[in-house]
Design an enzyme around this catalytic site. Structure first.
Site, PDB file in Angstrom:
ATOM      1  N   ALA A  80       0.487  -1.193  -0.090  1.00 60.98           N
ATOM      2  CA  ALA A  80      -0.029  -0.642  -0.155  1.00 60.98           C
ATOM      3  C   ALA A  80       0.837   1.167   0.185  1.00 60.98           C
ATOM      4  O   ALA A  80       0.360   2.553  -0.030  1.00 60.98           O
ATOM      5  CB  ALA A  80      -0.767   0.394   0.699  1.00 60.98           C
ATOM      6  N   ALA A  81       1.998   1.560   0.443  1.00 57.83           N
ATOM      7  CA  ALA A  81       2.668   2.529   0.772  1.00 57.83           C
ATOM      8  C   ALA A  81       3.442   2.726  -1.082  1.00 57.83           C
ATOM      9  O   ALA A  81       3.684   2.179  -1.145  1.00 57.83           O
ATOM     10  CB  ALA A  81       4.024   2.174   1.107  1.00 57.83           C
ATOM     11  N   GLY A  83       0.422   4.929  -0.314  1.00 57.30           N
ATOM     12  CA  GLY A  83      -1.036   5.448   0.105  1.00 57.30           C
ATOM     13  C   GLY A  83      -1.784   5.540  -0.865  1.00 57.30           C
ATOM     14  O   GLY A  83      -2.604   6.384  -0.676  1.00 57.30           O
ATOM     15  N   LYS A  85      -2.930   4.438  -3.366  1.00 54.56           N
ATOM     16  CA  LYS A  85      -4.643   3.986  -4.042  1.00 54.56           C
ATOM     17  C   LYS A  85      -5.321   3.571  -2.249  1.00 54.56           C
ATOM     18  O   LYS A  85      -6.728   3.677  -3.207  1.00 54.56           O
ATOM     19  CB  LYS A  85      -4.114   2.589  -4.668  1.00 54.56           C
ATOM     20  CG  LYS A  85      -3.106   3.273  -6.123  1.00 54.56           C
ATOM     21  CD  LYS A  85      -2.859   2.289  -7.111  1.00 54.56           C
ATOM     22  CE  LYS A  85      -2.018   2.423  -7.950  1.00 54.56           C
ATOM     23  NZ  LYS A  85      -0.585   3.018  -7.641  1.00 54.56           N
ATOM     24  N   ASP A 103       2.138  -3.000   4.011  1.00 58.15           N
ATOM     25  CA  ASP A 103       3.346  -2.897   3.568  1.00 58.15           C
ATOM     26  C   ASP A 103       3.917  -3.043   4.028  1.00 58.15           C
ATOM     27  O   ASP A 103       4.892  -3.006   4.817  1.00 58.15           O
ATOM     28  CB  ASP A 103       3.761  -1.588   2.559  1.00 58.15           C
ATOM     29  CG  ASP A 103       4.646  -1.362   1.965  1.00 58.15           C
ATOM     30  OD1 ASP A 103       3.938  -1.020   0.121  1.00 58.15           O
ATOM     31  OD2 ASP A 103       6.306  -1.659   1.784  1.00 58.15           O
ATOM     32  N   ASP A 130       5.561  -8.897   5.489  1.00 56.57           N
ATOM     33  CA  ASP A 130       5.225  -8.825   4.251  1.00 56.57           C
ATOM     34  C   ASP A 130       4.405  -9.525   3.771  1.00 56.57           C
ATOM     35  O   ASP A 130       3.483 -11.016   4.382  1.00 56.57           O
ATOM     36  CB  ASP A 130       6.287 -10.456   4.443  1.00 56.57           C
ATOM     37  CG  ASP A 130       7.061 -10.509   2.668  1.00 56.57           C
ATOM     38  OD1 ASP A 130       5.451 -11.216   1.805  1.00 56.57           O
ATOM     39  OD2 ASP A 130       7.744 -11.204   2.842  1.00 56.57           O
ATOM     40  N   ASP A 147      -0.287  -4.430  -6.105  1.00 56.24           N
ATOM     41  CA  ASP A 147      -0.077  -2.748  -6.488  1.00 56.24           C
ATOM     42  C   ASP A 147       1.282  -3.227  -6.959  1.00 56.24           C
ATOM     43  O   ASP A 147       2.304  -2.788  -5.831  1.00 56.24           O
ATOM     44  CB  ASP A 147      -0.463  -1.262  -5.607  1.00 56.24           C
ATOM     45  CG  ASP A 147       0.274  -0.856  -7.058  1.00 56.24           C
ATOM     46  OD1 ASP A 147      -0.553  -0.893  -8.449  1.00 56.24           O
ATOM     47  OD2 ASP A 147       0.638   0.744  -6.806  1.00 56.24           O
ATOM     48  N   CYS A 200       3.161  -0.693 -12.650  1.00 59.61           N
ATOM     49  CA  CYS A 200       3.832   0.158 -13.758  1.00 59.61           C
ATOM     50  C   CYS A 200       5.049   0.016 -14.622  1.00 59.61           C
ATOM     51  O   CYS A 200       5.812   0.617 -14.743  1.00 59.61           O
ATOM     52  CB  CYS A 200       3.601   1.589 -12.403  1.00 59.61           C
ATOM     53  SG  CYS A 200       5.289   1.419 -11.245  1.00 59.61           S
TER      54      CYS A 200
HETATM   55  C1  LIG Z   1       4.589  -0.483  -6.517  1.00 58.78           C
HETATM   56  S1  LIG Z   1       4.555   0.151  -4.720  1.00 58.78           S
HETATM   57  C2  LIG Z   1       2.761   0.558  -3.987  1.00 58.78           C
HETATM   58  C3  LIG Z   1       2.596   1.998  -4.288  1.00 58.78           C
HETATM   59  C4  LIG Z   1       1.173   2.237  -3.716  1.00 58.78           C
HETATM   60  N1  LIG Z   1      -0.150   0.816  -3.902  1.00 58.78           N
HETATM   61  C5  LIG Z   1       0.729   3.424  -3.703  1.00 58.78           C
HETATM   62  O1  LIG Z   1      -0.365   3.054  -4.793  1.00 58.78           O
HETATM   63  O2  LIG Z   1       0.382   4.502  -3.723  1.00 58.78           O
HETATM   64  C6  LIG Z   1       5.194  -1.422  -4.321  1.00 58.78           C
HETATM   65  C7  LIG Z   1       5.520  -1.508  -2.514  1.00 58.78           C
HETATM   66  O3  LIG Z   1       5.482  -2.650  -2.403  1.00 58.78           O
HETATM   67  C8  LIG Z   1       6.104  -3.016  -1.005  1.00 58.78           C
HETATM   68  N2  LIG Z   1       6.691  -4.662  -1.113  1.00 58.78           N
HETATM   69  C9  LIG Z   1       7.089  -4.833  -1.339  1.00 58.78           C
HETATM   70  N3  LIG Z   1       7.551  -6.470  -1.047  1.00 58.78           N
HETATM   71  C10 LIG Z   1       6.546  -6.377  -0.481  1.00 58.78           C
HETATM   72  C11 LIG Z   1       5.944  -7.677   0.121  1.00 58.78           C
HETATM   73  N4  LIG Z   1       6.978  -9.221  -0.141  1.00 58.78           N
HETATM   74  N5  LIG Z   1       4.746  -7.939   0.809  1.00 58.78           N
HETATM   75  C12 LIG Z   1       4.428  -6.370   1.231  1.00 58.78           C
HETATM   76  N6  LIG Z   1       4.595  -4.855   0.423  1.00 58.78           N
HETATM   77  C13 LIG Z   1       6.455  -5.396  -0.232  1.00 58.78           C
HETATM   78  C14 LIG Z   1       7.172  -1.939  -0.766  1.00 58.78           C
HETATM   79  O4  LIG Z   1       7.300  -2.047  -0.351  1.00 58.78           O
HETATM   80  C15 LIG Z   1       6.358  -1.021  -2.104  1.00 58.78           C
HETATM   81  O5  LIG Z   1       6.084  -0.271  -1.242  1.00 58.78           O
END
Ligand SMILES: C[S@@+](CC[C@H](N)C(=O)[O-])C[C@H]1O[C@@H](n2cnc3c(N)ncnc32)[C@H](O)[C@@H]1O
Length: 273
Positions: A80-81, A83, A85, A103, A130, A147, A200
């Protein structure tokens, strides 16, 4: 996107125009406006500081449009980070819904907190685990957004460095994580519920390859057509570089920058059986 908990979309439009910003409504997203390139910095207005709207790149609004969260539902945003979406989902769910925004990166969760606090949303729980092993009883969520972390090549117009940093090896490592995140998302979704997978980026192994792998492995999930009327998109690839992904993958959605003057994107919509 208007914070409709505070005011209707039309009222925000009127206020922004009164402040001299000639915003145009986005036909395919409720209560959302396109900010003019000639306008002031999008976060510089008092209306922004007051939490009356949230900001999103236009193509990046598609995943939540396709997820289609409804008031009162329980939704998980697995990655989510920072944030953006999550903010769209929280606004769509309204006060009786619940969003779990997760996240694994603690450092990136601070900006998620800042965005959601600014909007004043009270329907969010934040978790930092995770996503591949997100702990929960089976199937607690109506909808789950993945995402996914990706090679981000669709952002190359804004961040050209992504092209130089990309390697096939890094792409393959991301694919392994993407598969596991998506499979966990399926397990966490109620029968009849919806999962949206988005990136993306362009490499098919991070997009169609992940979906095709999932469909070959599980019979409790079905691919649904991903299209949004009013936004130009292209069908996903059914084969690439000698690898066949299957005809059904044409139901996924690709966004090319030249079609709408946005970044590149990929989305797939899945239904849990
Ligand atoms: C594309 S970004 C998300 C952008 C967010 N959805 C937004 O709209 O602002 C992908 C995110 O996946 C997180 N991430 C990577 N591996 C992960 C995991 N195994 N579990 C949870 N989050 C993970 C990263 O820290 C990153 O913040």
């Amino acid at each position: 996107v208007t914070n409709t908990g505070r005011m209707p979309g039309e009222e925000l439009g009127r206020r922004l125009r009164a402040a001299g910003v000639e915003v145009e409504p986005i036909s395919w997203y409720p209560a959302a406006y396109r900010w003019p390139a000639s306008g002031p910095k999008i976060g510089s207005l008092l209306e922004f500081a007051a939490g009356l709207y949230t900001i999103q790149e236009e193509a990046a609004m598609l995943p939540v449009r396709l997820l289609d969260p409804r008031p009162g539902e329980r939704v998980l945003d697995l990655c989510a980070a920072p944030g953006n979406k999550a903010a769209q989902i929280a606004l769509a769910l309204g006060p009786h819904g619940t969003l779990v925004a997760n996240d694994r990166a603690h450092s990136r969760m601070a900006s998620l907190g800042a965005t959601l606090d600014r909007l004043g949303t009270l329907n969010i729980s934040r978790t930092m685990v995770d996503g591949r092993t997100f702990p929960a009883q089976p199937s607690p969520f109506d909808r789950v957004l993945v995402d996914a972390p990706c090679s981000c090549l669709g952002t190359s117009r804004k961040s050209p460095g992504v092209l130089e940093r990309y390697t096939e090896r890094a792409g393959a490592a991301l694919q392994a994580i993407q598969r596991q995140l998506l499979e966990r998302a399926v397990e966490l979704t109620k029968p009849g519920g919806r999962i949206v997978y988005s990136t993306c980026t362009y490499p098919p192994n991070e997009n169609e390859g992940v979906i095709s792998w999932l469909l070959g492995r599980r019979d409790d999930v079905a691919l649904q057509p991903a299209r949004v009327a009013g936004f130009v998109s292209r069908p996903g690839l059914t084969e690439w570089g000698g690898v066949s992904y299957g005809e059904a993958l044409a139901n996924t959605l690709r966004v090319w920058p030249h079609d709408n003057d946005t970044g590149g994107f990929f989305c797939a919509v899945l239904e849990r059986r």
